[in-house]
Design a protein around this motif. Structure first.
Motif, PDB file in Angstrom:
ATOM      1  N   VAL A  21     -34.845 -46.700  -8.891  1.00 55.98           N
ATOM      2  CA  VAL A  21     -34.998 -46.865  -7.677  1.00 55.98           C
ATOM      3  C   VAL A  21     -36.445 -47.195  -7.459  1.00 55.98           C
ATOM      4  O   VAL A  21     -37.546 -46.443  -7.704  1.00 55.98           O
ATOM      5  N   PHE A  22     -36.445 -48.195  -6.400  1.00 61.28           N
ATOM      6  CA  PHE A  22     -37.884 -48.559  -5.823  1.00 61.28           C
ATOM      7  C   PHE A  22     -38.068 -48.306  -4.534  1.00 61.28           C
ATOM      8  O   PHE A  22     -37.330 -48.701  -3.629  1.00 61.28           O
ATOM      9  N   GLU A  23     -39.237 -47.748  -4.074  1.00 61.74           N
ATOM     10  CA  GLU A  23     -39.616 -47.187  -2.923  1.00 61.74           C
ATOM     11  C   GLU A  23     -41.256 -47.246  -2.681  1.00 61.74           C
ATOM     12  O   GLU A  23     -41.915 -46.983  -3.508  1.00 61.74           O
ATOM     13  N   GLN A  24     -41.449 -47.337  -1.358  1.00 63.37           N
ATOM     14  CA  GLN A  24     -42.910 -47.098  -0.936  1.00 63.37           C
ATOM     15  C   GLN A  24     -42.927 -45.511  -0.770  1.00 63.37           C
ATOM     16  O   GLN A  24     -42.331 -44.941   0.247  1.00 63.37           O
ATOM     17  N   ILE A  25     -43.880 -45.007  -1.335  1.00 66.13           N
ATOM     18  CA  ILE A  25     -44.292 -43.670  -1.221  1.00 66.13           C
ATOM     19  C   ILE A  25     -45.125 -43.264   0.055  1.00 66.13           C
ATOM     20  O   ILE A  25     -45.098 -42.153   0.764  1.00 66.13           O
ATOM     21  N   THR A  26     -46.127 -44.005   0.172  1.00 69.53           N
ATOM     22  CA  THR A  26     -47.095 -43.692   0.948  1.00 69.53           C
ATOM     23  C   THR A  26     -46.813 -44.305   2.629  1.00 69.53           C
ATOM     24  O   THR A  26     -45.891 -45.289   2.613  1.00 69.53           O
ATOM     25  N   THR A  27     -47.338 -43.904   3.607  1.00 71.03           N
ATOM     26  CA  THR A  27     -47.129 -44.419   4.915  1.00 71.03           C
ATOM     27  C   THR A  27     -48.390 -45.194   5.484  1.00 71.03           C
ATOM     28  O   THR A  27     -49.507 -44.470   5.197  1.00 71.03           O
ATOM     29  N   ASP A  28     -48.486 -46.337   5.878  1.00 68.83           N
ATOM     30  CA  ASP A  28     -49.462 -46.975   6.449  1.00 68.83           C
ATOM     31  C   ASP A  28     -50.163 -46.109   7.729  1.00 68.83           C
ATOM     32  O   ASP A  28     -49.420 -45.591   8.773  1.00 68.83           O
ATOM     33  N   HIS A  29     -51.451 -45.815   7.790  1.00 66.93           N
ATOM     34  CA  HIS A  29     -52.267 -45.068   8.827  1.00 66.93           C
ATOM     35  C   HIS A  29     -52.788 -46.477   9.730  1.00 66.93           C
ATOM     36  O   HIS A  29     -53.877 -46.681   9.928  1.00 66.93           O
ATOM     37  N   THR A  30     -51.875 -47.106  10.631  1.00 67.56           N
ATOM     38  CA  THR A  30     -52.281 -48.313  11.091  1.00 67.56           C
ATOM     39  C   THR A  30     -51.502 -47.799  12.677  1.00 67.56           C
ATOM     40  O   THR A  30     -50.681 -47.171  12.848  1.00 67.56           O
ATOM     41  N   PHE A  31     -52.062 -48.421  13.569  1.00 71.53           N
ATOM     42  CA  PHE A  31     -51.658 -48.833  15.223  1.00 71.53           C
ATOM     43  C   PHE A  31     -50.143 -48.948  15.045  1.00 71.53           C
ATOM     44  O   PHE A  31     -49.508 -48.388  15.882  1.00 71.53           O
ATOM     45  N   VAL A  32     -49.747 -50.081  14.383  1.00 70.92           N
ATOM     46  CA  VAL A  32     -48.362 -50.766  14.583  1.00 70.92           C
ATOM     47  C   VAL A  32     -47.443 -49.638  13.834  1.00 70.92           C
ATOM     48  O   VAL A  32     -46.455 -49.651  14.448  1.00 70.92           O
ATOM     49  N   GLN A  33     -48.054 -48.915  12.859  1.00 67.31           N
ATOM     50  CA  GLN A  33     -47.032 -47.776  12.085  1.00 67.31           C
ATOM     51  C   GLN A  33     -46.765 -46.785  13.247  1.00 67.31           C
ATOM     52  O   GLN A  33     -45.679 -46.428  13.127  1.00 67.31           O
ATOM     53  N   ARG A  34     -47.680 -46.554  13.963  1.00 68.99           N
ATOM     54  CA  ARG A  34     -47.392 -45.426  14.854  1.00 68.99           C
ATOM     55  C   ARG A  34     -46.699 -45.681  15.691  1.00 68.99           C
ATOM     56  O   ARG A  34     -45.685 -45.168  16.340  1.00 68.99           O
ATOM     57  N   LYS A  37     -40.472 -52.392  16.628  1.00 71.89           N
ATOM     58  CA  LYS A  37     -39.453 -52.441  15.474  1.00 71.89           C
ATOM     59  C   LYS A  37     -40.155 -52.962  14.326  1.00 71.89           C
ATOM     60  O   LYS A  37     -41.138 -53.673  14.506  1.00 71.89           O
ATOM     61  N   PRO A  38     -39.397 -52.423  13.204  1.00 71.07           N
ATOM     62  CA  PRO A  38     -40.350 -52.671  11.925  1.00 71.07           C
ATOM     63  C   PRO A  38     -40.247 -54.147  11.532  1.00 71.07           C
ATOM     64  O   PRO A  38     -41.364 -54.515  11.003  1.00 71.07           O
ATOM     65  N   GLU A  39     -39.343 -55.024  11.941  1.00 72.14           N
ATOM     66  CA  GLU A  39     -39.518 -56.508  11.846  1.00 72.14           C
ATOM     67  C   GLU A  39     -40.405 -57.115  12.727  1.00 72.14           C
ATOM     68  O   GLU A  39     -40.691 -58.241  12.280  1.00 72.14           O
ATOM     69  N   ASP A  40     -41.179 -56.436  13.638  1.00 71.03           N
ATOM     70  CA  ASP A  40     -42.162 -57.088  14.403  1.00 71.03           C
ATOM     71  C   ASP A  40     -43.494 -56.786  13.956  1.00 71.03           C
ATOM     72  O   ASP A  40     -44.302 -57.138  14.534  1.00 71.03           O
ATOM     73  N   VAL A  41     -43.524 -55.854  12.906  1.00 69.07           N
ATOM     74  CA  VAL A  41     -45.114 -55.487  12.460  1.00 69.07           C
ATOM     75  C   VAL A  41     -45.653 -56.701  12.254  1.00 69.07           C
ATOM     76  O   VAL A  41     -47.094 -56.678  12.369  1.00 69.07           O
ATOM     77  N   ASP A  42     -45.355 -57.488  11.291  1.00 68.99           N
ATOM     78  CA  ASP A  42     -46.074 -58.499  10.709  1.00 68.99           C
ATOM     79  C   ASP A  42     -46.583 -59.420  11.902  1.00 68.99           C
ATOM     80  O   ASP A  42     -47.512 -60.307  11.498  1.00 68.99           O
ATOM     81  N   HIS A  98     -47.270 -58.514  14.970  1.00 73.78           N
ATOM     82  CA  HIS A  98     -48.133 -57.999  16.002  1.00 73.78           C
ATOM     83  C   HIS A  98     -49.508 -58.169  16.053  1.00 73.78           C
ATOM     84  O   HIS A  98     -50.320 -58.161  14.741  1.00 73.78           O
ATOM     85  N   PRO A  99     -50.059 -58.324  17.231  1.00 74.12           N
ATOM     86  CA  PRO A  99     -51.801 -59.029  17.191  1.00 74.12           C
ATOM     87  C   PRO A  99     -52.645 -57.857  16.476  1.00 74.12           C
ATOM     88  O   PRO A  99     -53.902 -58.154  16.239  1.00 74.12           O
ATOM     89  N   HIS A 100     -52.384 -56.379  16.635  1.00 72.41           N
ATOM     90  CA  HIS A 100     -53.130 -55.477  16.134  1.00 72.41           C
ATOM     91  C   HIS A 100     -52.616 -54.796  14.848  1.00 72.41           C
ATOM     92  O   HIS A 100     -52.825 -53.616  14.706  1.00 72.41           O
ATOM     93  N   LYS A 101     -52.195 -55.714  14.044  1.00 73.72           N
ATOM     94  CA  LYS A 101     -51.422 -54.836  12.832  1.00 73.72           C
ATOM     95  C   LYS A 101     -52.341 -54.489  11.703  1.00 73.72           C
ATOM     96  O   LYS A 101     -51.862 -53.526  11.115  1.00 73.72           O
ATOM     97  N   ASN A 102     -53.729 -54.894  11.874  1.00 73.97           N
ATOM     98  CA  ASN A 102     -54.625 -54.503  10.869  1.00 73.97           C
ATOM     99  C   ASN A 102     -55.481 -53.457  11.544  1.00 73.97           C
ATOM    100  O   ASN A 102     -56.498 -53.112  10.825  1.00 73.97           O
ATOM    101  N   VAL A 103     -55.046 -52.961  12.550  1.00 68.33           N
ATOM    102  CA  VAL A 103     -56.003 -51.949  13.279  1.00 68.33           C
ATOM    103  C   VAL A 103     -55.630 -50.554  12.573  1.00 68.33           C
ATOM    104  O   VAL A 103     -54.491 -49.937  12.470  1.00 68.33           O
ATOM    105  N   LEU A 104     -56.875 -49.908  11.949  1.00 70.41           N
ATOM    106  CA  LEU A 104     -56.655 -48.732  11.335  1.00 70.41           C
ATOM    107  C   LEU A 104     -56.724 -47.489  12.087  1.00 70.41           C
ATOM    108  O   LEU A 104     -57.666 -47.358  12.953  1.00 70.41           O
ATOM    109  N   MET A 105     -56.139 -46.561  11.862  1.00 63.23           N
ATOM    110  CA  MET A 105     -56.296 -45.054  12.617  1.00 63.23           C
ATOM    111  C   MET A 105     -57.103 -44.113  11.785  1.00 63.23           C
ATOM    112  O   MET A 105     -57.673 -43.022  12.327  1.00 63.23           O
ATOM    113  N   ARG A 106     -56.882 -44.170  10.525  1.00 62.79           N
ATOM    114  CA  ARG A 106     -57.536 -43.257   9.633  1.00 62.79           C
ATOM    115  C   ARG A 106     -58.266 -43.925   8.384  1.00 62.79           C
ATOM    116  O   ARG A 106     -57.393 -44.599   7.664  1.00 62.79           O
TER     117      ARG A 106
END
Length: 528
Positions: free
Chosen positions: A111-124, A132-137, A139-147
């Motif tokens: 099983v291959f899986e992503q363990i961590t969750t991105d602390h980004t504005f788009v992930q929130r 939608k998850p497919e629109d994350v890439d 999004h104009p603010h995809k690189n904005v970090l929250m933490r």
């Protein structure tokens, strides 16, 4: 393929693996990531007495406080920060600590899986159902970090977790330079199909470069293996060669690579001899890459205070003799640069203050060579300066007050004066005043009382008006005699008898006086 320097740092050893992606541009992204990774290196051992997860979290919090001290020492680094994704092995447990948008993947039992969750504005936004998850890439603010770690939050919120470790499972730690180009499906395929973990790292880096690589790429792959007793320290090899894979693979199966995208990174902070960290690194198999490797190789270690220097030495070299002598040498080398910095900062601030005062003085002097026409006390006036204010300070003053009432000007000229009329020189301002004087309307003031107007057969003649015994509502200060005339329809002037001195005009012929208007202020009243 785009960045001018590498802001990433990574370390992979027998028990510890960590990836950090610095931010803050040229000012200090590389400093933040290198300082954080080098502060965690001493955790790479198996003597945590059941508190490995707590130690990992505490050391990341301490690394965050050191970044704040770094910024306090060097304000040019303000705003810098770094992501951190780290795993620490203790017995049969892997402890995870994570903050930011670097990632940890696991391949275990097929099983291959992503363990961590991105602390980004788009992930929130995704978690809230607003994106939608497919629109994350896209999004104009995809690189904005929250933490992130940095000088903003005194106690950053970490994601902490622990997992049962089994021989054969693989973990991949990476900066966002990987997932910005390759999707999870491609990463999973390489992880599954590549037997050697060093080949796995190199393949992922090459695929990312081929995809354009808009960011630094740092990848660490570790594989859990059975404990071995025949462990020997590796030979001293420059970190740059380690990143290229030119050394024996660590015994627990760890590999790491960091793609440098340009010129050598410059590390700010106190420069000390790197002997302490180098000697500690030589005691264990490891791979160190990115800005942290460059810092160790060049000796430019981002140490902030004597406290952090002593802390590193105490934690990493408690079993080595001669630590005190090393620290004393560092103190002597640091003392002179510290004294130099003490007077450099005040001198720089004083110079900047003098430059600012000179600029403001020259600017004010220039404004006093400007002129404009505007209203002052209901009259047209010439001002010197510019019609602006800096806080409570005005940049203009009245140069010359004229006798032209603003209320007597036509509506268009009145609005122009209200909005100010700029002039390049005093002569131009006086010319504007002359034009306004020519636009004055003839104003007649109502006399104080009735007066008799004499008759005339050919032209108007002055007559003396007799003041009325009763007070007049007119604002005129005193009774006056004014010539009046009326024209007949045939055009010949005829005398117009009147029992008062009020000027009149024949509306049927539109007759006007030929006399030039004079700037008489009658309280704003005008006879049109």
């Amino acid at each position: 393929m785009v960045r001018a320097k590498n802001d990433d740092s990574a370390y992979a050893g027998r028990y510890l693996a960590v990836v950090a992606d610095g931010m803050g541009g040229h000012a200090g992204g590389n400093v933040a990531s290198a300082s954080t990774v080098l502060d965690l290196v001493h955790l790479d051992h198996d003597r945590h007495d059941g508190d490995a997860g707590t130690h990992l979290a505490d050391e990341i919090q301490t690394a965050n406080s050191l970044l704040s001290e770094l910024v306090a020492t060097n304000p040019q680094l303000a705003g810098m920060g770094t992501t951190v994704t780290a795993i620490l092995l203790e017995d049969q447990t892997l402890h995870l600590a994570h903050i930011g948008d670097s990632r940890a993947y696991r391949l275990k039992n097929g099983v291959f899986e992503q363990i961590t969750t991105d602390h980004t504005f788009v992930q929130r936004l995704v978690e809230e159902g607003r994106l939608k998850p497919e629109d994350v890439d896209v999004h104009p603010h995809k690189n904005v970090l929250m933490r992130v770690l940095g000088d903003v939050d005194a106690s950053p919120e970490l994601d902490l977790d622990s997992f049962d470790a089994e021989p054969g499972e693989r973990w991949l730690l990476c900066s966002d330079g990987l997932n910005a180009v390759l999707n999870d499906r491609v990463v999973e395929q390489v992880m599954r199909e590549t037997r050697d973990i060093r080949d796995c790292v190199n393949t992922l880096v090459e695929l990312t470069l081929a995809g354009g690589s808009p960011d630094n790429i740092t990848i660490g792959v570790v594989e859990v293996a059975e404990a071995r007793d025949d462990v020997t320290p590796p030979a001293s090899i420059p970190p740059a060669r380690q990143a290229a894979g030119e050394r024996d693979e660590p015994v627990d199966g760890s590999a790491s690579a960091s793609q440098e995208t340009g010129s050598t990174a410059e590390l700010s902070g106190a420069a000390i001899r790197a002997d302490v960290i180098r000697q500690d690194l030589l005691t264990r198999p490891h791979v160190l890459v990115g800005s942290a490797a460059l810092a160790t190789e060049t000796g430019q270690i981002p140490i902030v205070t004597q406290r952090s220097t002593e802390r590193r030495a105490a934690m990493m070299l408690t079993h080595r003799a001669g630590t005190d002598a090393t620290e004393d040498g560092e103190d002597g080398e640091d003392e002179q640069p510290t004294r130099t910095r003490r007077w450099l900062v005040p001198a720089f601030l004083s110079l900047m203050t003098l430059i600012l005062m000179a600029v403001l003085g020259l600017g004010y002097t220039w404004t006093q060579t400007r002129y404009y026409v505007a209203e002052a006390e209901n009259r047209v006036a010439i001002y010197t300066g510019v019609p602006q204010r800096i806080g409570p300070i005005g940049l203009s003053e009245v140069y010359e007050m004229t006798d032209i009432p603003v209320a007597n000007l036509p509506e268009y000229q009145r609005s122009q004066v209200s909005n100010t009329l700029p002039a390049g020189s005093l002569e131009e301002a006086q010319r504007i005043v002359g034009d306004l004087r020519g636009e004055l309307r003839a104003v007649s003031c109502e006399p104080a009382g009735p007066s008799a107007a004499p008759t005339s057969s050919a032209s108007p003649s002055p007559s003396t008006a007799s003041p009325s015994p009763s007070p007049s509502p007119s604002p005129s200060p005193s009774p006056s005699a004014e010539p009046t005339a009326a024209r007949t329809a045939g055009g010949s002037p005829t005398p117009e008898p009147s029992s008062s001195a009020r000027p009149t005009s024949n509306a049927s012929t539109g007759a006007t006086s030929d006399a030039a208007p004079s700037p008489v202020d009658c309280g704003g009243a005008a006879n049109e």
